[in-house]
Design a protein around this motif. Structure first.
Motif, short mmCIF file in Angstrom:
data_model
loop_
_atom_site.label_atom_id
_atom_site.label_comp_id
_atom_site.label_asym_id
_atom_site.label_seq_id
_atom_site.Cartn_x
_atom_site.Cartn_y
_atom_site.Cartn_z
N TRP A 175 0.82 -1.21 0.02
CA TRP A 175 -0.05 0.09 0.04
C TRP A 175 0.74 1.20 0.02
O TRP A 175 0.45 2.23 -0.44
N LEU A 176 2.14 1.40 0.57
CA LEU A 176 2.83 2.46 0.65
C LEU A 176 4.22 2.05 0.11
O LEU A 176 5.35 2.17 0.88
N PRO A 177 4.26 1.60 -1.17
CA PRO A 177 5.71 1.39 -1.73
C PRO A 177 6.70 2.49 -1.76
O PRO A 177 7.92 2.13 -1.74
N ASP A 178 6.17 3.62 -2.00
CA ASP A 178 7.19 4.84 -1.92
C ASP A 178 7.08 5.73 -0.49
O ASP A 178 7.37 6.82 -0.57
N GLY A 179 6.48 5.02 0.41
CA GLY A 179 6.49 5.77 1.79
C GLY A 179 5.18 6.22 1.97
O GLY A 179 4.23 6.27 1.17
N PRO A 180 4.94 6.81 3.13
CA PRO A 180 3.36 7.14 3.64
C PRO A 180 2.96 8.60 3.17
O PRO A 180 2.93 9.43 3.97
N ASP A 181 3.16 8.68 1.74
CA ASP A 181 2.68 9.99 1.08
C ASP A 181 1.11 10.17 1.27
O ASP A 181 0.54 9.13 1.45
N PRO A 182 0.71 11.37 1.22
CA PRO A 182 -0.74 11.61 1.81
C PRO A 182 -1.69 10.91 0.46
O PRO A 182 -3.01 10.41 0.79
N GLU A 183 -1.27 10.95 -0.75
CA GLU A 183 -2.14 10.12 -1.82
C GLU A 183 -2.20 8.66 -1.50
O GLU A 183 -3.38 8.26 -1.74
N HIS A 184 -1.35 8.03 -1.11
CA HIS A 184 -1.18 6.67 -0.80
C HIS A 184 -2.15 6.12 0.61
O HIS A 184 -2.91 5.12 0.71
N LEU A 185 -1.72 7.32 1.48
CA LEU A 185 -2.30 7.12 2.72
C LEU A 185 -3.98 7.05 2.62
O LEU A 185 -4.85 6.45 3.35
N ALA A 186 -4.35 8.12 2.07
CA ALA A 186 -5.68 8.35 1.62
C ALA A 186 -6.74 7.22 0.98
O ALA A 186 -7.93 6.81 1.26
N GLN A 187 -5.78 6.09 0.52
CA GLN A 187 -6.28 5.02 -0.17
C GLN A 187 -6.15 3.53 0.64
O GLN A 187 -6.77 2.73 0.23
N ALA A 188 -5.12 3.99 1.56
CA ALA A 188 -4.64 2.67 2.18
C ALA A 188 -5.84 2.24 3.44
O ALA A 188 -6.18 3.18 4.16
#
Length: 293
Positions: A175-188
């Motif tokens: 879910w966060l392959p590039d780190g906990p950035d806002p875009e991925h956190l919103a979908q995780a």
């Protein structure tokens, strides 16, 4: 107020039915009903709603508070006089939040119960609602997030419980392959305790993320939340000590971001009970070892 009648009302509230109270008190249900009726007539107020489970009215809550406090003081006096029955022991009910129950409070409660002939009932509730059990008379003490003392109680600061955002390594890879950035956190997906749990949502806001529509799973147990996070169900804020142990074992990874803290307080009836004094000493000493100042 006849304390034996008040204790009968408390037994009905505890057991939820007249039949249950009758079994506990070794009486017939009709005798229990007559005691409640006598007490209501004496006080001139309705004390019990005969629903399933039975519940006290506002006046009944005041009587239950009296009964629980009387029971502890009466037993202490009987012990001082050497006149208590062999099977008589005090029952102390404590309202406690799930995170404290899962991490630090069982040790001091065990020490207290080992040193005193008592029964301890731990009732689990959200830390913002445990004082409700104090106000209703169900509990004699509570771990709560409310500093202001309930009427008839005193409040003692315990410290701050700290939480760290964590996930399993496999979950992070997905879910966060590039780190906990806002875009991925919103979908995780995340794991919440229940529908009223806003801890993870608050952490997301501090990260600049609106998690209102993020996928979430509900797991109503602190231990099981940590297990669910280990298995990859989602990420969650895990109590600091628990998280450190799991991280040391390689089972969880910290996501970074702010450490979230919740202030906790110990509220207890301020009557002169040596048993409550002893329990308070154990609770406060343990909290100050395991919680942040």
């Amino acid at each position: 107020m006849d304390p034996h009648l008040a204790l009968t009302l408390a037994a009905v509230v505890d057991e939820g039915t007249l039949d249950g109270a009758a079994r506990r008190l070794h009486l017939t249900p009709s005798a229990v009903s007559q005691r409640i009726k006598t007490l209501e007539e004496h006080l001139g107020q309705r004390l019990l709603v005969r629903s399933r489970p039975a519940r006290p009215t506002a006046a009944g809550e005041a009587v239950v508070r009296f009964a629980r406090r009387y029971a502890v003081l009466a037993l202490e006096a009987a012990r001082d006089l050497g006149s208590e029955g062999e099977s008589t022991r005090a029952r102390i009910t404590v309202a406690v939040n799930a995170d404290s129950l899962a991490t630090w409070i069982l040790a001091p409660v065990t020490r207290f119960a080992s040193a005193h002939d008592v029964e301890v009932d731990l009732l689990r509730l959200d830390q913002e609602r445990t004082v409700d059990l104090l106000e209703s008379g169900v509990a004699l003490a509570a771990v709560t997030s409310q500093f202001e003392a309930v009427a008839g109680c005193r409040s003692t600061p315990l410290g701050h419980m700290a939480f760290t955002a964590m996930a399993s390594p496999a979950w992070i890879d997905r879910w966060l392959p590039d780190g906990p950035d806002p875009e991925h956190l919103a979908q995780a997906p995340r794991v919440d305790f229940d529908r009223d749990d806003t801890l993870q949502l608050d952490w997301l806001r501090q990260q600049g993320v609106d998690g209102t529509h993020s996928p979430r799973h509900l797991v109503p147990s602190t231990h099981d939340i940590a297990r669910a996070v280990q298995l990859g169900l989602g990420w969650a804020l895990v109590p600091e000590r628990q998280g450190q142990e799991l991280m040391s074992a390689g089972l969880l990874t910290a996501l970074g971001g702010p450490v979230v803290t919740t202030a906790l307080f110990w509220q207890r009836w301020k009557g002169g009970s040596r048993l409550l004094d002893a329990l308070t000493d154990e609770i406060v000493d343990e909290a100050r070892q395991h919680l942040r100042p």
